[in-house]
Write an enzyme that holds these catalytic residues in place. Structure first.
Site, mmCIF file in Angstrom:
data_model
loop_
_atom_site.group_PDB
_atom_site.id
_atom_site.type_symbol
_atom_site.label_atom_id
_atom_site.label_comp_id
_atom_site.label_asym_id
_atom_site.label_seq_id
_atom_site.Cartn_x
_atom_site.Cartn_y
_atom_site.Cartn_z
ATOM 1 C CD GLU A 142 43.090 27.064 42.259
ATOM 2 O OE1 GLU A 142 43.339 28.141 41.527
ATOM 3 O OE2 GLU A 142 42.390 27.250 43.140
ATOM 4 C CD GLU A 320 44.994 27.640 47.102
ATOM 5 O OE1 GLU A 320 44.455 28.545 46.655
ATOM 6 O OE2 GLU A 320 46.051 27.205 46.411
ATOM 7 C CG HIS A 371 44.980 37.128 48.295
ATOM 8 N ND1 HIS A 371 44.802 36.356 49.379
ATOM 9 C CD2 HIS A 371 44.163 36.282 47.373
ATOM 10 C CE1 HIS A 371 44.018 35.420 49.414
ATOM 11 N NE2 HIS A 371 43.591 35.142 48.028
HETATM 12 C C1 GAL Z 1 43.931 30.236 44.267
HETATM 13 C C2 GAL Z 1 45.416 29.666 43.938
HETATM 14 C C3 GAL Z 1 46.181 30.338 44.535
HETATM 15 C C4 GAL Z 1 46.111 31.752 44.796
HETATM 16 C C5 GAL Z 1 44.844 32.269 45.265
HETATM 17 C C6 GAL Z 1 44.124 33.527 45.526
HETATM 18 O O1 GAL Z 1 43.142 29.995 43.144
HETATM 19 O O2 GAL Z 1 45.543 28.367 43.972
HETATM 20 O O3 GAL Z 1 47.626 30.229 44.077
HETATM 21 O O4 GAL Z 1 46.480 32.474 43.719
HETATM 22 O O5 GAL Z 1 43.744 31.592 44.566
HETATM 23 O O6 GAL Z 1 42.936 33.835 46.120
#
Ligand code: GAL
Ligand code: ZN
Length: 666
Positions: A142, A320, A371
């Site tokens: 990112e 993700e 999370h």
């Molecule tokens: C994304 C990131 C991950 C993690 C995730 C949590 O933006 O790439 O490493 O932080 O969010 O939702």
């Protein structure tokens, strides 16, 4: 259609790895992404590399039958690097240097940082590329996340000057292109030029736009450096990708970033990302109230997915996928398994080839403790795990859906530079290019018309309808290409503030819409920003339920024969002048829309345009139900907590709450 998961072996005792890997496979996962934040374990001291633990992790995961995506670890430089070379830390818009203690704390233009990055990437590639289980590489993580897209440090200032020299050649050309005679901003030496921050009053918008371009290009260039470092080692069958972010992040031109990648990837967080952008996207309009509280906003998620497909006009990965609740939205609602399944199907229907869930097990420590993972903190199954169990029986259907392309007869043109230019000079509070584009996107989704989101240099001939929210900055050759598209039978609609600016963000000397006048056959005679509560009445042959223009209005006059005005202003300063033009041209037609439509108006206008252009609607949909078309099948997705019915070819089709229905194959 492959499923995978993000895994952090360095977060768990080694004794657990084999059991984790076994459970991943048992759940039907075939991919595992690792290592993208593991720099401090791979290079614990400058120049001392420790591969053994990662070798063992790769061995354990691959022994279980998992394929591995290796992240290059440059998103999180270790303390020895940031403290030993403190000017690798980036500088923000307030001129403050960011500190160590999180991630993304580096400047992509810093020569030493680039050296350290090149070294670790090339050593990592040399070490792992031959491993048969390593199927691909994720470059960094990112770019630009956490508000780090634009660095304003002295190394960036240097790189910016070089970028300007390459773009303008001479200082005379630059002074001209920026209009620096205004307020005595003229430069007589390159060294006088710096980043456009902390200026006495507003910075020059041409200067700032170029800085935005430069900052975006800096990531493209930094990524290119990593691709080259991988290059000599990377096997031909190993892909390289980068995981991009949702609509709340528009500081990077992802079309350009994706050009050098094998495919694009998106990180998909439907309940969190929208919190950051909903206000801008909706302005004073309200989102549809019918959605279940845990599904996010399918219009925002849909725009993100269709845009990710558009970055390369090709299938993409979800690198993700939100697995349950997250930690970084405003409210982070709990999520049932049905919702995770719904998001997965939505992604597949929009062109995803793989969905990789973030993350395997919820973290016991540090920033992301709140999370969810597929597993809870205690390693028992959480909702994402349950969703994957449920989808085990649907793998063939998902496979079948992913076997062909998404089929869209319409395109929405999207341009990051136009977005930035209008961000810099919105002129009216609440005017946003992103909001305008999103308003149209929502209308496409509401009407059940699949749409591709494409850049200005896209090949358009395959579309029946092309919608350009605003062709704001001049763009060499674009007017001619759009004209050829229309002449060849296409239908085109462009919106307000088109043709207003030159590429360097000066106002055109020509009558508006500048270089597009010849195409649309109209002149914009005057324009007005309309404050809240002020609207201009509209009337004409195209009756709108909400017959008034608000937010922004331009008055149109015919400039070529054959131009018609299905709508005219009926009150205020523009009374009796054109508000919407139509010009038949060659085998097609083009229209200029003179005001910023509301969502309801966009739905009506798009319905009218689509019908004239012969663009098919997949279904008649109640609010809350969306439709997508891939591999010859129509997918209906219900984002409400109630059953909803669509009408498809005259017949009602019911979809269960948070449910998915697949229809037919041709
Ligand atoms: C994304 C990131 C991950 C993690 C995730 C949590 O933006 O790439 O490493 O932080 O969010 O939702
Ligand atoms: Zn910098």
């Amino acid at each position: 259609m492959q499923f995978g998961v993000c895994y952090y072996p360095e977060h768990w005792p080694e004794a657990r790895w084999a059991e984790d890997a076994r459970r991943m496979r048992a759940l039907g996962l075939s991919i595992v992404r690792i290592a993208e934040f593991a720099w401090s374990r791979i290079e614990p001291q400058e120049g001392r590399f420790a591969w053994e633990w990662l070798d063992r992790a790769v061995a354990t995961l691959s022994a279980a039958g998992l394929k591995i995506v290796l992240g290059t670890p440059t998103a999180a430089p270790p303390a020895w690097l940031s403290r030993g070379y403190p000017d690798t830390l980036p500088v923000d818009e307030q001129g403050r240097r960011r500190n160590f203690g999180s991630r993304r704390h580096y400047c992509p233009n810093h020569p030493a940082y680039r050296r350290f990055s090149r070294r670790i990437v090339s050593l990592m590639a040399a070490h792992f590329a031959a491993h048969p289980a390593v199927v691909g590489w994720q470059i960094d993580n990112e770019f630009g996340g956490g508000g780090t897209a634009r660095c304003y440090c002295e190394h960036c200032a240097d790189a910016f000057r070089r970028w300007l020299q390459a773009r303008y050649g001479t200082l005379e050309a630059l002074n001209q292109a920026w209009g620096t005679v205004f307020w005595s901003q003229e430069y007589s030496a390159w060294e006088q030029i710096g980043p456009p921050i902390l200026t006495g009053s507003a910075a020059n918008p041409s200067h700032t736009l170029d800085y935005y371009r430069f900052a975006s290009d800096s990531w493209v260039d930094y990524q290119q450096m990593q691709l080259e470092a991988l290059g000599p080692h990377r096997r031909a069958d190993q892909f390289a990708t980068h995981n991009g972010m949702g609509l709340f992040f528009t500081a990077l031109d992802y079309f350009r970033l994706a050009a050098a990648l094998d495919f694009a990837s998106l990180d998909n967080y439907p309940t969190a990302g929208p919190d950051r952008i909903r206000g801008e996207l909706y302005g004073d309009e309200t989102p549809l109230a019918v959605y279940a509280p845990d599904v996010g906003d399918p219009a925002i998620t849909g725009f993100e997915l269709d845009l990710a497909r558009g970055w390369k006009d090709a299938p993409f990965w979800i690198m993700e996928q939100q697995p349950g609740h997250v930690n970084w939205g405003w409210y982070n609602p709990g999520v049932p398994p049905e919702t995770v399944r719904l998001w997965t199907w939505q992604a597949a229907a929009a062109g995803a080839e793989a969905v990789v869930f973030f993350r395997w097990r919820a973290a016991l420590f540090a920033q992301e403790q709140y999370h969810a993972g597929l597993l809870k903190h205690d390693a028992s199954p959480d909702v994402g795990f349950r969703a994957l169990e449920r989808m085990a029986g649907e793998r063939q259907q998902l496979e079948r859906l992913a076997s062909g392309p998404v089929q869209a007869q319409a395109a929405l043109l999207f341009d990051y530079e136009d977005l930035w230019a209008l961000q810099l000079q919105p002129h009216r509070r609440g005017f946003s290019y992103l909001r305008l584009a999103f308003t149209w996107y929502r209308a496409f989704q509401r009407l059940g018309i699949p749409v591709d989101i494409r850049p200005y240099d896209a090949e358009l001939s395959r579309y029946r309808l092309v919608l350009a929210p605003s062709l704001h900055l001049g763009h060499a050759g674009l007017a001619a290409r759009l004209e050829a598209y229309v002449q060849g039978g296409g239908a085109l609609l462009a919106g307000v503030r088109s043709g207003f600016k030159t590429p360097s963000n000066l106002v055109t000397e020509q009558p508006l819409p500048g270089e597009y006048t010849g195409l649309f056959g109209v002149h914009v005679q005057a324009w007005q920003a309309l404050p809240p509560g002020v609207a201009l009445r509209l009337e004409g042959d195209l009756p709108l339920a909400q017959a008034e223009a608000s937010l922004w209005a331009e008055s149109l006059a015919a400039q070529a024969p054959g131009v018609e005005f299905p709508l005219r202003y009926a009150s205020g300063a523009f009374e009796a002048q054109g508000a919407l033009s139509v010009r038949p041209l060659g085998k097609g037609s083009c229209s200029y829309l003179g005001w910023h439509p509301s969502f309801g108006q966009a739905v009506e206008l798009l319905g009218w345009l689509a019908e004239r252009a012969g663009v098919a609607r997949l279904a008649e949909l109640p609010p809350g139900l969306i439709a997508q078309r891939r591999a010859g099948q129509t997918v209906l997705l219900n984002f409400s907590a109630d059953p909803l019915s669509a009408v498809v070819s005259g017949a009602a089709v019911e979809v269960e709450p948070r449910g998915v229905r697949l229809l037919g194959e041709d």
